[in-house]
Write an enzyme that holds these catalytic residues in place. Structure first.
Site, PDB file in Angstrom:
ATOM      1  N   LYS A 106       0.822  -1.210   0.000  1.00 25.08           N
ATOM      2  CA  LYS A 106       0.000   0.000   0.000  1.00 25.08           C
ATOM      3  C   LYS A 106       0.855   1.259   0.000  1.00 25.08           C
ATOM      4  O   LYS A 106       0.361   2.343  -0.331  1.00 25.08           O
ATOM      5  CB  LYS A 106      -0.962   0.003   1.192  1.00 25.08           C
ATOM      6  CG  LYS A 106      -0.355   0.305   2.546  1.00 25.08           C
ATOM      7  CD  LYS A 106      -1.418   0.255   3.635  1.00 25.08           C
ATOM      8  CE  LYS A 106      -0.855   0.634   5.007  1.00 25.08           C
ATOM      9  NZ  LYS A 106      -0.517   2.046   5.105  1.00 25.08           N
ATOM     10  N   ASP A 107       2.127   1.155   0.378  1.00 27.38           N
ATOM     11  CA  ASP A 107       3.024   2.302   0.368  1.00 27.38           C
ATOM     12  C   ASP A 107       3.802   2.432  -0.936  1.00 27.38           C
ATOM     13  O   ASP A 107       4.570   3.373  -1.113  1.00 27.38           O
ATOM     14  CB  ASP A 107       4.035   2.207   1.524  1.00 27.38           C
ATOM     15  CG  ASP A 107       3.374   2.334   2.891  1.00 27.38           C
ATOM     16  OD1 ASP A 107       2.252   2.874   2.960  1.00 27.38           O
ATOM     17  OD2 ASP A 107       3.978   1.888   3.875  1.00 27.38           O
ATOM     18  N   THR A 150      -5.726   9.304  13.212  1.00 29.17           N
ATOM     19  CA  THR A 150      -5.337   8.604  12.000  1.00 29.17           C
ATOM     20  C   THR A 150      -4.604   9.571  11.096  1.00 29.17           C
ATOM     21  O   THR A 150      -4.942  10.752  11.038  1.00 29.17           O
ATOM     22  CB  THR A 150      -6.542   8.011  11.246  1.00 29.17           C
ATOM     23  OG1 THR A 150      -6.074   7.408  10.024  1.00 29.17           O
ATOM     24  CG2 THR A 150      -7.574   9.059  10.897  1.00 29.17           C
ATOM     25  N   ARG A 154      -8.169   8.641   3.748  1.00 28.05           N
ATOM     26  CA  ARG A 154      -9.145   7.585   3.426  1.00 28.05           C
ATOM     27  C   ARG A 154      -9.938   7.194   4.653  1.00 28.05           C
ATOM     28  O   ARG A 154     -11.172   7.106   4.627  1.00 28.05           O
ATOM     29  CB  ARG A 154      -8.399   6.361   2.861  1.00 28.05           C
ATOM     30  CG  ARG A 154      -9.250   5.105   2.728  1.00 28.05           C
ATOM     31  CD  ARG A 154      -8.402   3.902   2.367  1.00 28.05           C
ATOM     32  NE  ARG A 154      -7.422   3.601   3.392  1.00 28.05           N
ATOM     33  CZ  ARG A 154      -7.669   2.896   4.498  1.00 28.05           C
ATOM     34  NH1 ARG A 154      -8.886   2.434   4.733  1.00 28.05           N
ATOM     35  NH2 ARG A 154      -6.715   2.655   5.368  1.00 28.05           N
ATOM     36  N   ARG A 155      -9.238   6.951   5.752  1.00 27.87           N
ATOM     37  CA  ARG A 155      -9.929   6.592   6.994  1.00 27.87           C
ATOM     38  C   ARG A 155     -10.746   7.766   7.525  1.00 27.87           C
ATOM     39  O   ARG A 155     -11.879   7.600   7.990  1.00 27.87           O
ATOM     40  CB  ARG A 155      -8.910   6.135   8.039  1.00 27.87           C
ATOM     41  CG  ARG A 155      -8.238   4.808   7.706  1.00 27.87           C
ATOM     42  CD  ARG A 155      -7.112   4.491   8.664  1.00 27.87           C
ATOM     43  NE  ARG A 155      -6.473   3.211   8.362  1.00 27.87           N
ATOM     44  CZ  ARG A 155      -5.172   2.983   8.461  1.00 27.87           C
ATOM     45  NH1 ARG A 155      -4.354   3.959   8.857  1.00 27.87           N
ATOM     46  NH2 ARG A 155      -4.684   1.798   8.168  1.00 27.87           N
ATOM     47  N   ARG A 172       1.027  10.898  13.279  1.00 23.45           N
ATOM     48  CA  ARG A 172       2.098  10.195  12.581  1.00 23.45           C
ATOM     49  C   ARG A 172       2.880   9.392  13.592  1.00 23.45           C
ATOM     50  O   ARG A 172       2.756   9.585  14.791  1.00 23.45           O
ATOM     51  CB  ARG A 172       3.023  11.186  11.867  1.00 23.45           C
ATOM     52  CG  ARG A 172       2.576  11.562  10.470  1.00 23.45           C
ATOM     53  CD  ARG A 172       3.768  12.040   9.636  1.00 23.45           C
ATOM     54  NE  ARG A 172       4.704  10.951   9.384  1.00 23.45           N
ATOM     55  CZ  ARG A 172       5.897  11.122   8.829  1.00 23.45           C
ATOM     56  NH1 ARG A 172       6.303  12.329   8.482  1.00 23.45           N
ATOM     57  NH2 ARG A 172       6.698  10.090   8.627  1.00 23.45           N
ATOM     58  N   GLY A 173       3.718   8.482  13.098  1.00 23.58           N
ATOM     59  CA  GLY A 173       4.546   7.688  13.982  1.00 23.58           C
ATOM     60  C   GLY A 173       4.381   6.214  13.721  1.00 23.58           C
ATOM     61  O   GLY A 173       3.487   5.782  12.992  1.00 23.58           O
ATOM     62  N   THR A 177       4.110   4.229  18.723  1.00 24.99           N
ATOM     63  CA  THR A 177       3.799   5.637  18.971  1.00 24.99           C
ATOM     64  C   THR A 177       2.302   5.882  18.910  1.00 24.99           C
ATOM     65  O   THR A 177       1.731   6.588  19.752  1.00 24.99           O
ATOM     66  CB  THR A 177       4.519   6.525  17.944  1.00 24.99           C
ATOM     67  OG1 THR A 177       5.935   6.354  18.082  1.00 24.99           O
ATOM     68  CG2 THR A 177       4.166   7.991  18.142  1.00 24.99           C
ATOM     69  N   ARG A 178       1.634   5.294  17.945  1.00 24.07           N
ATOM     70  CA  ARG A 178       0.198   5.510  17.795  1.00 24.07           C
ATOM     71  C   ARG A 178      -0.593   4.829  18.907  1.00 24.07           C
ATOM     72  O   ARG A 178      -1.560   5.386  19.420  1.00 24.07           O
ATOM     73  CB  ARG A 178      -0.258   5.016  16.422  1.00 24.07           C
ATOM     74  CG  ARG A 178       0.419   5.772  15.279  1.00 24.07           C
ATOM     75  CD  ARG A 178      -0.134   5.413  13.914  1.00 24.07           C
ATOM     76  NE  ARG A 178       0.691   5.997  12.865  1.00 24.07           N
ATOM     77  CZ  ARG A 178       0.252   6.324  11.654  1.00 24.07           C
ATOM     78  NH1 ARG A 178      -1.014   6.126  11.345  1.00 24.07           N
ATOM     79  NH2 ARG A 178       1.066   6.844  10.761  1.00 24.07           N
ATOM     80  N   CYS A 265      -8.461  13.052  -9.688  1.00 23.77           N
ATOM     81  CA  CYS A 265      -8.658  13.723  -8.407  1.00 23.77           C
ATOM     82  C   CYS A 265      -7.640  13.196  -7.411  1.00 23.77           C
ATOM     83  O   CYS A 265      -6.977  12.203  -7.654  1.00 23.77           O
ATOM     84  CB  CYS A 265     -10.073  13.490  -7.882  1.00 23.77           C
ATOM     85  SG  CYS A 265     -10.436  11.781  -7.444  1.00 23.77           S
TER      86      CYS A 265
END
Length: 378
Positions: A106-107, A150, A154-155, A172-173, A177-178, A265
Site C-alpha cells: 500500500k506504500d 489517524t 481515506r480513513r 504520525r509515527g 507511537t500511535r 482527483c
C-alpha cells in the site's frame, strides 16, 4: 543484521556443446542482499520474506536502509506522500547496493519504476482496518466528540461518512507511537491496519476489526511487494515461489482503480478486491471502491465483478464509473502542497497515510448512491 553480504546457492548449467542443458555437480554462489527500512514493522516483514527464502534453501542477510520518511517529522503530504518510504530503497536497488527489497504494497507508488519489477506478491494478510480504543470500546460505542487519531484521509473520510460525530485528528509515527496515544489518553482511539498489528503480535490490543462495509482498506493493504531489478533473473527465480496469484490479481485491480481515480482527483480512496465463487461455481474477482470527501459531503461507493484474468481492466472500468458518478468533483484542495509548493505527484502516492485533519464540527451522514452500470458494475 548487518550490511555484510551472504551467499545464495544458484544452480549452474553446462553450456558447452557436449554438456548443453546438463546440470553440473559443482555449484556457484551469487550475492543477495535484502533491503529494508529500519522500523520494527518493516524489519519484521522483511524478516518473514527472508525466512521463506531460507526455507527454500537460500541464505539471506538483511540490509537496513534509512529513508527520508523515517527521519522527517513533517506531514507526509508535504514531503511527497507514502512513496517517500520506497524512494531510498528503490534507489539502492537501482544502484545495485541491494538485490531485493520488501515493501508494504500500500506504500508502493502506483507508477512503475523503470528497471525494477515486483517479482513476488505473497498471500496477503487480512486487509481490514483495526480500531484500538480506550476501555475496549467499539467504534459505535465511542461517545460523540471522541478523538480518533489517524494519518489517513481515506480513513478520515469514511469515519466522517458514518456520522458518529467523532473528532478525527491527524497523527504520525510507528505502531508503538500511535498505540501510546490511546494508552496515555491523547486520543480516545486510533485506527491502524490489522495486518501490521498481526505481524507485530499486537492483535490483543484491538477493540474492533472494522468491516469493509464501514471502511474499505487502502489499495494493496495487507500485502507485501518483493521487488528487484528487472535484469536479475537469478533473484526473480529465487522469489518466484513466494508469489500468490490470487493476491497479485486482487492488488492489480485495486491499484488500477487507484491509478484511474488519481488521474482525475486526489480524493481519499479505498479499494478491496476479492476472488470469490460465482453462483455457477466459477471463480471471479469482486472489486469495491470508495472515494469521498473529508466533510462527508461525498461518499461514493461502487463495485464491479468480472474474470480474475481481467483484474486491471476491472480496476480501470470501475475508476471510470466512479469518475462519471462524481469522484471527479471531489475538491483537489485536500491535497497539501509539497515543500516545493506543488501538490504530490498522483503517480507517486497511494492515497493513504497522508496527514490531513478533518473539521471537528458536526459531520453529516452521507449516503451511497449506488446504481447499476454496464459490465456488472454497481
Amino acid at each position: 543484521m548487518s550490511t555484510r553480504t551472504t551467499d545464495v546457492p544458484v544452480d549452474v548449467q553446462d553450456t558447452s556443446a557436449e554438456g548443453a542443458g546438463a546440470r553440473l555437480v559443482t555449484r556457484e554462489t551469487r550475492v543477495i542482499r535484502l533491503g529494508t527500512r529500519r522500523s520494527a514493522l518493516a524489519t519484521t516483514q522483511a524478516g518473514w520474506v527472508a525466512d521463506q527464502l531460507r526455507a527454500l534453501g537460500h541464505r539471506v542477510e538483511m540490509v537496513e536502509i534509512t529513508t527520508f520518511g523515517d527521519t522527517s517529522t513533517a506531514p507526509l503530504a508535504t514531503i511527497g506522500g507514502t512513496g517517500v518510504f520506497a524512494t531510498a530503497i528503490r534507489r539502492a536497488l537501482v544502484s545495485d547496493e541491494i538485490d531485493l527489497a520488501v515493501h508494504s504494497l500500500k506504500d508502493l507508488p502506483v507508477a512503475p519504476e523503470p528497471g525494477l519489477v515486483v517479482a513476488a506478491i505473497p498471500a496477503r494478510e487480512d486487509p481490514r482496518d483495526a480500531l484500538v480504543a480506550r476501555d475496549g470500546l467499539s467504534l459505535g460505542e465511542l461517545p460523540a466528540g471522541s478523538v480518533v487519531g489517524t494519518g489517513s484521509p481515506r480513513r478520515a473520510a469514511q469515519l466522517a461518512a458514518l456520522g458518529l460525530g467523532l473528532r478525527v485528528e491527524p497523527v504520525r509515527g510507528n505502531v508503538d507511537t500511535r498505540l501510546r496515544l490511546v494508552h496515555e489518553g491523547t486520543c480516545d482511539a486510533v485506527v491502524l491496519a490489522r495486518a501490521g498489528l498481526a505481524r507485530l503480535g499486537r492483535l490483543d490490543e484491538v477493540s474492533e476489526f472494522l468491516d469493509p462495509l464501514q471502511m474499505l482498506p487502502a489499495a494493496g493493504q495487507g500485502a507485501l511487494a518483493v521487488e528487484c531489478r528487472a535484469d536479475r533473473a537469478d533473484v526473480i527465480a529465487a522469489v518466484a515461489p513466494l508469489d500468490d496469484p490470487d493476491t497479485r490479481a486482487c492488488v492489480a485491480a485495486e491499484r488500477a482503480l487507484l491509478a484511474g481515480l488519481e488521474a482525475g482527483c486526489t480524493a481519499p480512496v479505498g479499494a478491496l478486491a476479492e476472488v470469490v465463487e460465482s453462483t455457477d461455481g466459477e471463480l471471479e474477482l469482486s472489486l469495491r471502491g470508495f472515494a469521498g470527501s473529508l466533510d462527508a459531503a461525498i461518499d461514493l461507493r461502487r463495485s464491479i465483478v468480472g474474470p480474475v484474468a481481467d483484474a486491471e481492466r476491472l480496476g480501470r472500468e470501475l475508476a471510470s464509473v466512479m469518475l462519471a458518478d462524481g469522484a471527479s468533483e471531489i475538491s483537489s484542495s485536500i491535497a497539501q502542497p509539497t515543500a516545493a509548493g506543488q501538490p504530490p505527484d498522483p503517480g507517486r502516492a497511494t492515497g493513504d497515510d497522508v496527514t490531513l485533519a478533518v473539521p471537528a464540527a458536526e459531520q453529516p451522514t452521507a449516503s451511497s448512491q449506488d446504481r447499476p452500470t454496464p459490465e456488472r458494475a454497481s
